[in-house]
Write an enzyme that holds these catalytic residues in place. Sequence first.
Site, PDB file in Angstrom:
ATOM      1  N   LYS A 233       0.820  -1.203   0.000  1.00  0.00           N
ATOM      2  CA  LYS A 233       0.000   0.000   0.000  1.00  0.00           C
ATOM      3  C   LYS A 233       0.860   1.262   0.000  1.00  0.00           C
ATOM      4  CE  LYS A 233      -4.456  -1.659   1.373  1.00  0.00           C
ATOM      5  NZ  LYS A 233      -5.625  -1.477   2.256  1.00  0.00           N
ATOM      6  N   ARG A 267      -3.800  -9.731   4.665  1.00  0.00           N
ATOM      7  CA  ARG A 267      -4.168  -9.747   3.243  1.00  0.00           C
ATOM      8  C   ARG A 267      -2.945  -9.323   2.445  1.00  0.00           C
ATOM      9  NH1 ARG A 267      -6.525  -6.172  -0.602  1.00  0.00           N
ATOM     10  NH2 ARG A 267      -8.166  -7.121  -1.890  1.00  0.00           N
TER      11      ARG A 267
END
Length: 297
Positions: A233, A267
């Site tokens: 991210k 995740r």
Amino acid sequence: MQGVFLPRLREPVRTIAGRTFDFDRQVAVMAVVNRTPDSFYDKGATFALDKAVSAVDKAVADGADWVDIGGVKFSPNDGEVSAEVEADRVLPVVEAAVKTGAVVSVDTFRASVAEAALDAGAHVVNDTTGLHDPALADLVAARPHTQLIITHSLAKPRTHYPQPQYADIAAEIALFLRNRVDVALSRGVQPGQIIIDPGHDLNKNTYHTLELTRRLSEIAEVGYPCLAAVSNKDFVGETLDRPHGERIAGSLAAAVYSILQGARIVRMHNVKESVDAVRMTEAIIGWRKPAYTVHNM
């Protein structure tokens, strides 16, 4: 246990897709497979159906416990994607993934897509919009063997939320999640069906995400298994000055720290590396035995 936060979870032992997970002593690795033409990580590498199915098979072969399948980006920058198009993208991949024996989740905010995916065999609804549509809770409540992931997100689905502000980010996320969990419970979802996600980077800047990660134990105290979606991210890229494709080490560090602060599902995109990092962390904590022991034995 020194250096490890152990949250008190409601119903930590869950049977999902015929597999038992004890989230008091276990961390699940969730792989990511996106059927979008311009996903932020792989830029559409798994958009073609055969590529998406191959990615599912590889993730499971690399040790993924769960596979999360999405057909629409969180960001609205790719324009409108109808529910029909989203369903056409995800349903064939769900059907293929179910055959692997992995837990299969569908990343969607639409009740119609979630219902179709559950009918196709999916086991988890991963709603990244904070249960914006409570009908998602109704679907899960009617299927007692399924799970619902409730994520902290302030904006309406697929809308921008510029320059978010928080006075106390961990406390505000925890309160938001408690309130949305109450909505799910009021609609018949059972405690053993609920997973929470603080929403790394979702309507948050890098400082926000770093702080929520540092204080993740305060969010895990809500009392349901906590998912940390930290992989590749922007908070990793901005912190380390690394572009996409060079964020594996930072992502693994964030995942391991999140586990120590109470996360029980991570995740991740780079499955093989992530599985090794998670299993090593479990072994250090004392939850997992080594695969073998020869050294100095």
